[in-house]
Design a protein around this motif. Structure first.
Motif, PDB file in Angstrom:
ATOM      1  N   GLY A  35       0.833  -1.190   0.000  1.00  0.00           N
ATOM      2  CA  GLY A  35       0.000   0.000   0.000  1.00  0.00           C
ATOM      3  C   GLY A  35       0.868   1.240   0.000  1.00  0.00           C
ATOM      4  O   GLY A  35       2.097   1.160   0.094  1.00  0.00           O
ATOM      5  N   VAL A  36       0.207   2.387  -0.125  1.00  0.00           N
ATOM      6  CA  VAL A  36       0.911   3.670  -0.127  1.00  0.00           C
ATOM      7  C   VAL A  36       0.189   4.666   0.782  1.00  0.00           C
ATOM      8  O   VAL A  36      -1.023   4.589   0.965  1.00  0.00           O
ATOM      9  CB  VAL A  36       1.039   4.257  -1.551  1.00  0.00           C
ATOM     10  N   ALA A  66      -6.896   6.409  -5.883  1.00  0.00           N
ATOM     11  CA  ALA A  66      -6.894   5.886  -7.249  1.00  0.00           C
ATOM     12  C   ALA A  66      -5.576   5.179  -7.571  1.00  0.00           C
ATOM     13  O   ALA A  66      -5.573   4.111  -8.200  1.00  0.00           O
ATOM     14  CB  ALA A  66      -7.160   7.008  -8.251  1.00  0.00           C
ATOM     15  N   LEU A  67      -4.460   5.758  -7.143  1.00  0.00           N
ATOM     16  CA  LEU A  67      -3.155   5.140  -7.383  1.00  0.00           C
ATOM     17  C   LEU A  67      -3.089   3.765  -6.719  1.00  0.00           C
ATOM     18  O   LEU A  67      -2.721   2.777  -7.360  1.00  0.00           O
ATOM     19  CB  LEU A  67      -2.029   6.031  -6.849  1.00  0.00           C
ATOM     20  N   ALA A  68      -3.436   3.687  -5.455  1.00  0.00           N
ATOM     21  CA  ALA A  68      -3.388   2.401  -4.749  1.00  0.00           C
ATOM     22  C   ALA A  68      -4.326   1.386  -5.403  1.00  0.00           C
ATOM     23  O   ALA A  68      -3.954   0.236  -5.636  1.00  0.00           O
ATOM     24  CB  ALA A  68      -3.748   2.591  -3.279  1.00  0.00           C
ATOM     25  N   ARG A  69      -5.525   1.811  -5.715  1.00  0.00           N
ATOM     26  CA  ARG A  69      -6.512   0.893  -6.301  1.00  0.00           C
ATOM     27  C   ARG A  69      -6.087   0.437  -7.698  1.00  0.00           C
ATOM     28  O   ARG A  69      -6.408  -0.681  -8.109  1.00  0.00           O
ATOM     29  CB  ARG A  69      -7.882   1.557  -6.341  1.00  0.00           C
ATOM     30  N   SER A  70      -5.371   1.290  -8.443  1.00  0.00           N
ATOM     31  CA  SER A  70      -4.933   0.902  -9.786  1.00  0.00           C
ATOM     32  C   SER A  70      -3.991  -0.298  -9.733  1.00  0.00           C
ATOM     33  O   SER A  70      -3.855  -1.023 -10.711  1.00  0.00           O
ATOM     34  CB  SER A  70      -4.259   2.077 -10.506  1.00  0.00           C
ATOM     35  N   GLN A  71      -3.352  -0.499  -8.586  1.00  0.00           N
ATOM     36  CA  GLN A  71      -2.430  -1.621  -8.411  1.00  0.00           C
ATOM     37  C   GLN A  71      -3.001  -2.678  -7.460  1.00  0.00           C
ATOM     38  O   GLN A  71      -2.301  -3.609  -7.068  1.00  0.00           O
ATOM     39  CB  GLN A  71      -1.085  -1.109  -7.867  1.00  0.00           C
ATOM     40  N   SER A  75      -5.043   1.544   0.215  1.00  0.00           N
ATOM     41  CA  SER A  75      -4.990   3.003   0.071  1.00  0.00           C
ATOM     42  C   SER A  75      -5.108   3.641   1.446  1.00  0.00           C
ATOM     43  O   SER A  75      -5.975   3.280   2.230  1.00  0.00           O
ATOM     44  CB  SER A  75      -6.112   3.491  -0.844  1.00  0.00           C
ATOM     45  N   CYS A  76      -4.214   4.555   1.736  1.00  0.00           N
ATOM     46  CA  CYS A  76      -4.173   5.229   3.033  1.00  0.00           C
ATOM     47  C   CYS A  76      -4.118   6.735   2.800  1.00  0.00           C
ATOM     48  O   CYS A  76      -3.362   7.191   1.951  1.00  0.00           O
ATOM     49  CB  CYS A  76      -2.921   4.849   3.817  1.00  0.00           C
ATOM     50  N   VAL A  77      -4.895   7.467   3.568  1.00  0.00           N
ATOM     51  CA  VAL A  77      -4.777   8.919   3.555  1.00  0.00           C
ATOM     52  C   VAL A  77      -4.527   9.397   4.979  1.00  0.00           C
ATOM     53  O   VAL A  77      -4.873   8.710   5.934  1.00  0.00           O
ATOM     54  CB  VAL A  77      -6.008   9.626   2.930  1.00  0.00           C
ATOM     55  N   GLN A 109     -12.898  15.044   3.695  1.00  0.00           N
ATOM     56  CA  GLN A 109     -12.386  14.633   2.390  1.00  0.00           C
ATOM     57  C   GLN A 109     -11.793  13.227   2.429  1.00  0.00           C
ATOM     58  O   GLN A 109     -11.859  12.498   1.430  1.00  0.00           O
ATOM     59  CB  GLN A 109     -11.383  15.651   1.861  1.00  0.00           C
ATOM     60  N   ALA A 110     -11.230  12.843   3.565  1.00  0.00           N
ATOM     61  CA  ALA A 110     -10.718  11.477   3.704  1.00  0.00           C
ATOM     62  C   ALA A 110     -11.859  10.476   3.558  1.00  0.00           C
ATOM     63  O   ALA A 110     -11.760   9.506   2.798  1.00  0.00           O
ATOM     64  CB  ALA A 110     -10.021  11.301   5.049  1.00  0.00           C
ATOM     65  N   ILE A 111     -12.951  10.713   4.259  1.00  0.00           N
ATOM     66  CA  ILE A 111     -14.098   9.805   4.176  1.00  0.00           C
ATOM     67  C   ILE A 111     -14.676   9.799   2.764  1.00  0.00           C
ATOM     68  O   ILE A 111     -15.009   8.742   2.215  1.00  0.00           O
ATOM     69  CB  ILE A 111     -15.149  10.181   5.239  1.00  0.00           C
ATOM     70  N   ALA A 112     -14.767  10.955   2.140  1.00  0.00           N
ATOM     71  CA  ALA A 112     -15.305  11.052   0.781  1.00  0.00           C
ATOM     72  C   ALA A 112     -14.444  10.277  -0.223  1.00  0.00           C
ATOM     73  O   ALA A 112     -14.964   9.718  -1.190  1.00  0.00           O
ATOM     74  CB  ALA A 112     -15.423  12.514   0.360  1.00  0.00           C
ATOM     75  N   ALA A 113     -13.130  10.233  -0.002  1.00  0.00           N
ATOM     76  CA  ALA A 113     -12.227   9.528  -0.918  1.00  0.00           C
ATOM     77  C   ALA A 113     -12.332   8.010  -0.780  1.00  0.00           C
ATOM     78  O   ALA A 113     -11.874   7.280  -1.651  1.00  0.00           O
ATOM     79  CB  ALA A 113     -10.786   9.987  -0.689  1.00  0.00           C
ATOM     80  N   ASP A 114     -12.911   7.536   0.319  1.00  0.00           N
ATOM     81  CA  ASP A 114     -13.137   6.105   0.555  1.00  0.00           C
ATOM     82  C   ASP A 114     -11.852   5.278   0.529  1.00  0.00           C
ATOM     83  O   ASP A 114     -11.759   4.273  -0.185  1.00  0.00           O
ATOM     84  CB  ASP A 114     -14.152   5.569  -0.465  1.00  0.00           C
ATOM     85  N   PRO A 115     -10.847   5.661   1.327  1.00  0.00           N
ATOM     86  CA  PRO A 115      -9.622   4.866   1.381  1.00  0.00           C
ATOM     87  C   PRO A 115      -9.841   3.615   2.243  1.00  0.00           C
ATOM     88  O   PRO A 115     -10.857   3.481   2.935  1.00  0.00           O
ATOM     89  CB  PRO A 115      -8.633   5.813   2.063  1.00  0.00           C
ATOM     90  N   ASP A 116      -8.851   2.742   2.221  1.00  0.00           N
ATOM     91  CA  ASP A 116      -8.897   1.569   3.097  1.00  0.00           C
ATOM     92  C   ASP A 116      -8.553   1.948   4.533  1.00  0.00           C
ATOM     93  O   ASP A 116      -9.134   1.409   5.462  1.00  0.00           O
ATOM     94  CB  ASP A 116      -7.923   0.502   2.589  1.00  0.00           C
TER      95      ASP A 116
END
Length: 181
Positions: A35-36, A66-71, A75-77, A109-116
């Motif tokens: 992850g990143v 998007a970057l993390a999900r593309s691979q 995904s972490c914010v 914005q973190a919640i809206a981005a839906d990271p892991d």
């Protein structure tokens, strides 16, 4: 590069259940690690007012996820209440808290981005002025702000992520990675 060999050694020594998250949003990191994330988001927070923070966070968090999900990676914010290391560094850096508005905008914005994962920088980094721990200055404000956002985030459905299989980095990236690490 050193990272593929180091990752192989860590997995051989401790097993494949180790999760390795890179500090930085780069495609090569997303290919190599599980992850990143970015621990310190100060480079794009510096000098922004809360309304501007919201727009910048939307852009950065969406791109990071998007970057993390593309691979197929985690995904972490990162959210933080503010930052002020001017008492321990000269000249230091200061990102004002704006009475909790900065923290709220980042969480929204973190919640809206839906990271892991959402990472909080930090619970008690007092020397950086980024603590959310109860303090004389802020009381328990940041703990009280964290609770409803954490509930909203943990109520989101989990998303499966893949583990790298075989070599984490195709040989065509080995030279490029060697220069990064």
């Amino acid at each position: 590069g050193a990272w593929p060999a180091l990752i192989t050694e860590v997995e051989q020594r401790y097993g494949s259940e180790v999760v390795l998250i890179a500090d930085g949003f780069q495609e090569l990191y997303a290919r190599l690690f599980d992850g990143v994330h970015s621990y310190a988001i100060l480079d794009w927070l510096r000098g922004l007012e809360p309304a501007e923070v919201s727009r910048a966070a939307q852009e950065h968090f969406t791109a990071a996820v998007a970057l993390a999900r593309s691979q197929g990676r985690v995904s972490c914010v990162t959210v933080m209440p503010g930052y002020d290391d001017t008492k321990v560094r000269s000249p230091g850096l200061r990102v004002p808290r704006h009475d909790g508005q900065l923290y709220r905008a980042l969480w929204e914005q973190a919640i809206a981005a839906d990271p892991d994962w959402v990472l909080i920088t930090s619970f008690n980094e007092w020397h950086e002025g980024s603590e959310i721990e109860t303090s004389v200055e802020y009381g328990d404000l940041y703990l009280r702000l964290t609770e409803p956002f954490a509930r909203r985030f943990t109520a989101l459905p989990p998303r499966p992520v893949s583990r790298p299989q075989g070599p984490r980095v195709p040989s065509r990236y080995a030279t490029e990675l060697g220069t990064l690490f």
